[in-house]
Design an enzyme around this catalytic site. Structure first.
Site, PDB file in Angstrom:
ATOM      1  N   ARG A  15      55.866  23.731  74.974  1.00 56.26           N
ATOM      2  CA  ARG A  15      55.366  22.354  75.169  1.00 56.26           C
ATOM      3  C   ARG A  15      54.515  21.845  74.005  1.00 56.26           C
ATOM      4  O   ARG A  15      54.178  20.667  73.951  1.00 56.26           O
ATOM      5  CB  ARG A  15      54.579  22.274  76.489  1.00 56.26           C
ATOM      6  CG  ARG A  15      55.504  22.159  77.696  1.00 56.26           C
ATOM      7  CD  ARG A  15      54.714  22.026  78.968  1.00 56.26           C
ATOM      8  NE  ARG A  15      54.078  23.292  79.355  1.00 56.26           N
ATOM      9  CZ  ARG A  15      53.074  23.384  80.221  1.00 56.26           C
ATOM     10  NH1 ARG A  15      52.576  22.300  80.772  1.00 56.26           N
ATOM     11  NH2 ARG A  15      52.570  24.561  80.519  1.00 56.26           N
ATOM     12  N   ASN A 171      42.791  30.218  89.698  1.00 55.95           N
ATOM     13  CA  ASN A 171      42.671  31.415  88.872  1.00 55.95           C
ATOM     14  C   ASN A 171      42.640  30.990  87.408  1.00 55.95           C
ATOM     15  O   ASN A 171      43.554  30.318  86.935  1.00 55.95           O
ATOM     16  CB  ASN A 171      43.900  32.306  89.129  1.00 55.95           C
ATOM     17  CG  ASN A 171      43.991  33.460  88.149  1.00 55.95           C
ATOM     18  OD1 ASN A 171      42.972  34.000  87.714  1.00 55.95           O
ATOM     19  ND2 ASN A 171      45.218  33.838  87.809  1.00 55.95           N
ATOM     20  N   ASN A 388      36.947  20.308  28.662  1.00 56.24           N
ATOM     21  CA  ASN A 388      36.667  21.738  28.813  1.00 56.24           C
ATOM     22  C   ASN A 388      37.911  22.599  28.700  1.00 56.24           C
ATOM     23  O   ASN A 388      37.808  23.806  28.630  1.00 56.24           O
ATOM     24  CB  ASN A 388      35.979  21.993  30.162  1.00 56.24           C
ATOM     25  CG  ASN A 388      36.828  21.548  31.328  1.00 56.24           C
ATOM     26  OD1 ASN A 388      37.604  20.597  31.224  1.00 56.24           O
ATOM     27  ND2 ASN A 388      36.697  22.222  32.447  1.00 56.24           N
TER      28      ASN A 388
HETATM   29  C1  UD1 Z   1      48.710  31.993  84.625  1.00 60.11           C
HETATM   30  C2  UD1 Z   1      48.374  32.618  85.983  1.00 60.11           C
HETATM   31  C3  UD1 Z   1      47.807  31.520  86.902  1.00 60.11           C
HETATM   32  C4  UD1 Z   1      46.603  30.888  86.263  1.00 60.11           C
HETATM   33  C5  UD1 Z   1      46.940  30.362  84.886  1.00 60.11           C
HETATM   34  C6  UD1 Z   1      45.678  29.935  84.201  1.00 60.11           C
HETATM   35  C7  UD1 Z   1      49.944  34.398  86.325  1.00 60.11           C
HETATM   36  C8  UD1 Z   1      51.176  34.843  87.008  1.00 60.11           C
HETATM   37  N1  UD1 Z   1      49.555  33.178  86.539  1.00 60.11           N
HETATM   38  O1  UD1 Z   1      49.745  31.051  84.845  1.00 60.11           O
HETATM   39  O2  UD1 Z   1      47.429  32.102  88.138  1.00 60.11           O
HETATM   40  O3  UD1 Z   1      46.138  29.828  87.091  1.00 60.11           O
HETATM   41  O4  UD1 Z   1      47.534  31.394  84.069  1.00 60.11           O
HETATM   42  O5  UD1 Z   1      45.950  29.277  82.997  1.00 60.11           O
HETATM   43  O6  UD1 Z   1      49.328  35.192  85.620  1.00 60.11           O
HETATM   44  N2  UD1 Z   1      51.941  35.535  78.347  1.00 60.11           N
HETATM   45  C9  UD1 Z   1      52.397  36.613  77.633  1.00 60.11           C
HETATM   46  N3  UD1 Z   1      53.550  37.214  78.023  1.00 60.11           N
HETATM   47  C10 UD1 Z   1      54.266  36.792  79.100  1.00 60.11           C
HETATM   48  C11 UD1 Z   1      53.792  35.677  79.814  1.00 60.11           C
HETATM   49  C12 UD1 Z   1      52.613  35.071  79.420  1.00 60.11           C
HETATM   50  O7  UD1 Z   1      51.803  37.046  76.659  1.00 60.11           O
HETATM   51  O8  UD1 Z   1      55.299  37.400  79.378  1.00 60.11           O
HETATM   52  C13 UD1 Z   1      50.705  34.906  77.918  1.00 60.11           C
HETATM   53  C14 UD1 Z   1      50.913  33.483  77.446  1.00 60.11           C
HETATM   54  O9  UD1 Z   1      51.140  33.446  76.040  1.00 60.11           O
HETATM   55  C15 UD1 Z   1      49.596  32.828  77.811  1.00 60.11           C
HETATM   56  C16 UD1 Z   1      49.151  33.591  79.036  1.00 60.11           C
HETATM   57  O10 UD1 Z   1      49.844  34.803  79.024  1.00 60.11           O
HETATM   58  O11 UD1 Z   1      48.636  32.998  76.795  1.00 60.11           O
HETATM   59  C17 UD1 Z   1      49.392  32.828  80.326  1.00 60.11           C
HETATM   60  O12 UD1 Z   1      50.763  32.635  80.495  1.00 60.11           O
HETATM   61  P1  UD1 Z   1      51.353  31.318  81.142  1.00 60.11           P
HETATM   62  O13 UD1 Z   1      52.813  31.453  81.260  1.00 60.11           O
HETATM   63  O14 UD1 Z   1      50.796  30.158  80.466  1.00 60.11           O
HETATM   64  O15 UD1 Z   1      50.716  31.467  82.604  1.00 60.11           O
HETATM   65  P2  UD1 Z   1      50.674  30.359  83.703  1.00 60.11           P
HETATM   66  O16 UD1 Z   1      52.003  30.169  84.257  1.00 60.11           O
HETATM   67  O17 UD1 Z   1      49.941  29.197  83.169  1.00 60.11           O
END
Ligand code: UD1
Ligand code: CA
Length: 458
Positions: A15, A171, A388
């Protein structure tokens, strides 16, 4: 007990609509993930495990840490936050406290994390979880609690029932628990959910089922737990942060003409009486001593400015020292390694590079002073150029105390103008000038009477 952190930073960030990996976008002049790394090292975290995936090489090359050991763990396929933690587990030291952070939640504060760690230590086998109350919790995982108000689990937005969607405690993703507990819980994760992902958040219900408590804490400021998914959110968070920085400076006695038009991309320390006009950009380490005034649209990078000095509009200063009672600009450019001593005046369209300007020297207009030593009370007239560079090497110009350099002079370096010497306007100085002498190299003026100008051919 050793504290280790796992920073999740493998996600694509589609995004953001950008080629740059999401966590390398900058906030206040520093990448998102570097903010998190720096906060970790301020917490005396011994080992930091950074989970990288999208743009892994670029991320690895761009981040640094001097106080703490940084380990990179590659997650080649992004199967969810639980999976990301899983790939980091083998590199964790046994018997340590694990703090889980997100590379795209840049502004989490040292004190907030310190409180979370202390909370976890009250209940060493359980989890300390950072939650937050939001007016609009859409998209976030929701915290579920029982009738006694005890946490029972986290349900992701996409898996939640309409009633659960009404829960406004969310969370943040940030949590802390013991390494051996984490290993055990992560081993039991599955991906039976709406997104087919391994959710880290499922470990909460596992801890509860085992009878281990889940304690929650809230950040000191909401913005600390805000994550970045879009360039808009990045821009909004940047403004919040910049205003926070301006607020802290105002609390320390700095006057801003408009605190909403100020950008700090490093650290700024100010003594009493400092006034900063609009649109100033400060990078690196900048120190402003007592009663310094900074005009509008000024750029300062790694500079110290002495008491009562005034920097006028549209001036650019980097890697230099400015002493007290100086008056610089408007439209001046002070390049690296300039040492401007007290009571120096530098006017408009003057460029100074790698030069010392001694006490009371004046360079009022349209001049270039490079690789030079300018003595006390020297006056450099408009349009003076130190030549210079010979196309291969740089050479030095020395102008001794009290010399007067007339306008439109070229000083062909290496060259020395002696103490108290005078250089007439329009002179090309190509040999040393003795102290007290007048130096003039100017074609004698002649006049042709009744001059006929050329006319256009018909
Ligand atoms: C996650 C939480 C959600 C919380 C939210 C807060 C879970 C399942 N959900 O959701 O409860 O409210 O964050 O912002 O944990 N990432 C990896 N590898 C992966 C997936 C993600 O490194 O396979 C990293 C992403 O780069 C990011 C972070 O983990 O920095 C969060 O991942 P994202 O997919 O944004 O989580 P949300 O769906 O927002
Ligand atoms: Ca997701």
């Amino acid at each position: 007990m050793d504290i280790q952190s796992i920073i999740l930073a493998a996600g694509k960030g589609s995004r953001m609509k950008s080629q740059l990996p999401k966590v390398l976008h900058q906030l206040a002049g520093k990448s998102l993930v570097q903010h998190v790394i720096d906060t970790c090292s301020s917490l005396s975290v011994a080992h930091c495990h950074l989970v990288v995936g999208h743009g892994a090489d670029q991320v690895k090359q761009s981040v640094t840490s001097n106080r703490m050991q940084l380990h990179f763990v590659e997650q080649t396929e992004q199967l969810g936050t639980g999976h990301a933690v899983k790939v980091a587990l083998p590199s964790l030291k046994t018997d340590s406290l694990v703090l889980i952070l997100y590379g795209d939640v840049p502004l989490i504060h040292h004190d907030t994390l310190d409180d979370l760690i202390k909370l976890q230590q009250k209940n060493p086998q359980g989890i300390a979880l950072m939650t937050c109350f939001l007016d609009d919790p859409t998209g976030y995982g929701r915290i579920t609690r029982d009738d006694d108000g005890l946490v029972t689990g986290i349900v992701e937005h996409k898996d939640a029932t309409p009633e659960q969607h009404l829960i406004n405690e969310i969370n943040t993703g940030i949590m802390c628990c013991h390494s051996s507990q984490l290993k055990k819980w992560i081993a039991n994760l599955n991906n039976n959910n709406a997104q087919g992902e391994f959710y880290l958040t499922d470990i909460i219900a596992m801890a509860v089922a085992e009878g281990q408590g889940v304690a929650t804490a809230q950040p000191i400021n909401i913005y600390e737990t805000e994550g970045i998914n879009t360039l808009r959110q990045l821009a909004d968070l940047e403004r919040i942060w910049q205003r926070e920085m301006a607020n802290q400076l105002m609390d320390a006695g700095v006057t801003f003409r408009d605190p909403n038009r100020f950008d700090l991309r490093g650290s700024l320390t100010c003594e009493a009486g400092v006034v900063i006009d609009i649109n100033c950009v400060v990078e690196g380490n900048v120190q402003l001593k007592q009663d310094v005034h900074i005009g509008p649209n000024v750029y300062l990078k790694n500079v110290t400015i002495g008491e009562n000095s005034v920097i006028k509009a549209n001036t650019f200063i980097e890697n230099s020292q400015i002493a007290d009672h100086c008056d610089i600009g408007p439209f001046a450019r002070i390049r690296p390694e300039a040492q401007i001593k007290s009571n120096v005046h530098i006017g408009n369209f003057v460029e100074v590079k790698k030069s010392i300007l001694s006490e009371g020297a004046k360079v009022g207009h349209l001049s270039y002073v490079g690789d030079s030593e300018v003595g006390k009370n020297v006056n450099i007239g408009a349009g003076t150029i130190t030549c210079n560079y010979d196309g291969a090497n740089k050479h030095k110009t020395i102008i001794e105390d009290d010399a007067f350099i007339g306008s439109d002079t070229q000083l062909v370096a290496p060259v020395t103008v002696g103490k108290g010497a005078t250089v007439a306007a329009g002179t090309t100085v190509s040999a040393d000038v003795s102290p007290g002498a007048l130096c003039i190299s100017r074609v004698r003026q002649k006049q042709i009477e009744h001059w006929q100008r050329p006319t256009k051919k018909k």
